[in-house]
Enzyme design. Structure first.
Site, PDB file in Angstrom:
ATOM      1  N   GLU A   1     -11.737   2.402   4.377  1.00  0.00           N
ATOM      2  CA  GLU A   1     -10.946   1.252   4.802  1.00  0.00           C
ATOM      3  C   GLU A   1     -11.323   0.764   6.198  1.00  0.00           C
ATOM      4  O   GLU A   1     -10.655  -0.117   6.748  1.00  0.00           O
ATOM      5  CB  GLU A   1      -9.453   1.598   4.778  1.00  0.00           C
ATOM      6  CG  GLU A   1      -8.884   1.860   3.408  1.00  0.00           C
ATOM      7  CD  GLU A   1      -8.792   0.622   2.529  1.00  0.00           C
ATOM      8  OE1 GLU A   1      -9.363  -0.425   2.906  1.00  0.00           O
ATOM      9  OE2 GLU A   1      -8.184   0.720   1.460  1.00  0.00           O
TER      10      GLU A   1
ATOM     11  N   HIS B   1       0.068   5.772   2.358  1.00  0.00           N
ATOM     12  CA  HIS B   1       0.481   5.567   0.974  1.00  0.00           C
ATOM     13  C   HIS B   1       1.881   6.160   0.793  1.00  0.00           C
ATOM     14  O   HIS B   1       2.128   6.903  -0.161  1.00  0.00           O
ATOM     15  CB  HIS B   1      -0.498   6.234   0.013  1.00  0.00           C
ATOM     16  CG  HIS B   1      -1.861   5.639   0.015  1.00  0.00           C
ATOM     17  ND1 HIS B   1      -2.892   6.131  -0.758  1.00  0.00           N
ATOM     18  CD2 HIS B   1      -2.383   4.581   0.684  1.00  0.00           C
ATOM     19  CE1 HIS B   1      -3.984   5.409  -0.566  1.00  0.00           C
ATOM     20  NE2 HIS B   1      -3.705   4.475   0.319  1.00  0.00           N
TER      21      HIS B   1
END
Length: 212
Positions: free
Chosen positions: A71, A91
């Site tokens: 990312e 997450h």
């Protein structure tokens, strides 16, 4: 504490507080034209400083043996268009629940103002792609936090501590909303009510001092 040491510290906290599982999630912190980022494929609570790569703002690896997080392009895109000096991507459970069911997290509590107000959900795109980076940048405009559809959440700050606290607040707001739905329809604060909170914060009451 060095940038890499900060990543290890807050990576460990993210795991301890249940904001990530396994090797999911990533953090970065910027200093000038360099960015220290968590590596790909390593659990955040197992990091050591030397594991954390350093890239320049254009994405070239400057230091480190491990590959940066997948990312990293999203992190760099956010740095390019905001004043952020640190980014936390998780997450977390309640954040991901909202991100899979909603287009935004409404202002269920006035503390949403600490993140800039209503939290937008960035449109879905495959992780690590320019499309996801662009969607997250758009969702973060004027905000300290965004959710990523069917993915997780991302927060920014002037320091890694500030970005991490924004992540904790985002998860709390998501949990309040989700749990509220199990009881009834959550009441959402109006623009007028939020404006009154801002006015109250800017103009706190002066309490008189008792004289002897």
């Amino acid at each position: 504490m060095s940038l890499r040491e900060q990543l290890c510290e807050y990576g460990r906290r993210a795991v301890e507080q249940g904001l990530v599982i396994g090797t999911s999630g990533n953090l970065s912190v910027r200093q000038g034209e360099l960015v220290a980022v968590t590596p790909s494929g390593v659990a955040l609570d197992r990091l050591t400083p030397e594991m954390c790569p350093i890239v320049d703002i254009e994405g070239y690896l400057v230091e480190g043996d491990l590959q940066p997080s997948s990312e990293t392009p999203m992190h760099l895109a956010v740095y390019e268009t905001t004043a952020a000096q640190a980014i936390v991507h998780t997450h977390s459970v309640f954040g991901t629940v909202v991100a899979t069911t909603m287009t935004e997290l409404p202002a269920v509590h006035y503390n949403a103002l600490l993140l800039g107000g209503v939290v937008r959900v960035a449109e879905y795109a495959t992780y690590g792609t320019p499309e996801l980076a662009a969607n997250v940048r758009a969702a973060l405009e004027g905000r300290q936090a965004a959710l990523m559809a069917n993915h997780g959440g991302v927060t920014i700050g002037a320091t890694l501590e500030q970005a991490f606290e924004a992540t904790r607040l985002l998860e709390w707001l998501c949990e309040v909303y989700v749990r509220g739905l199990s009881v009834g329809k959550p009441t959402i604060l109006t623009d007028e009510q939020l404006a009154a909170v801002v006015d109250r914060a800017l103009n706190p009451p002066a309490f008189p001092r008792r004289t002897p």
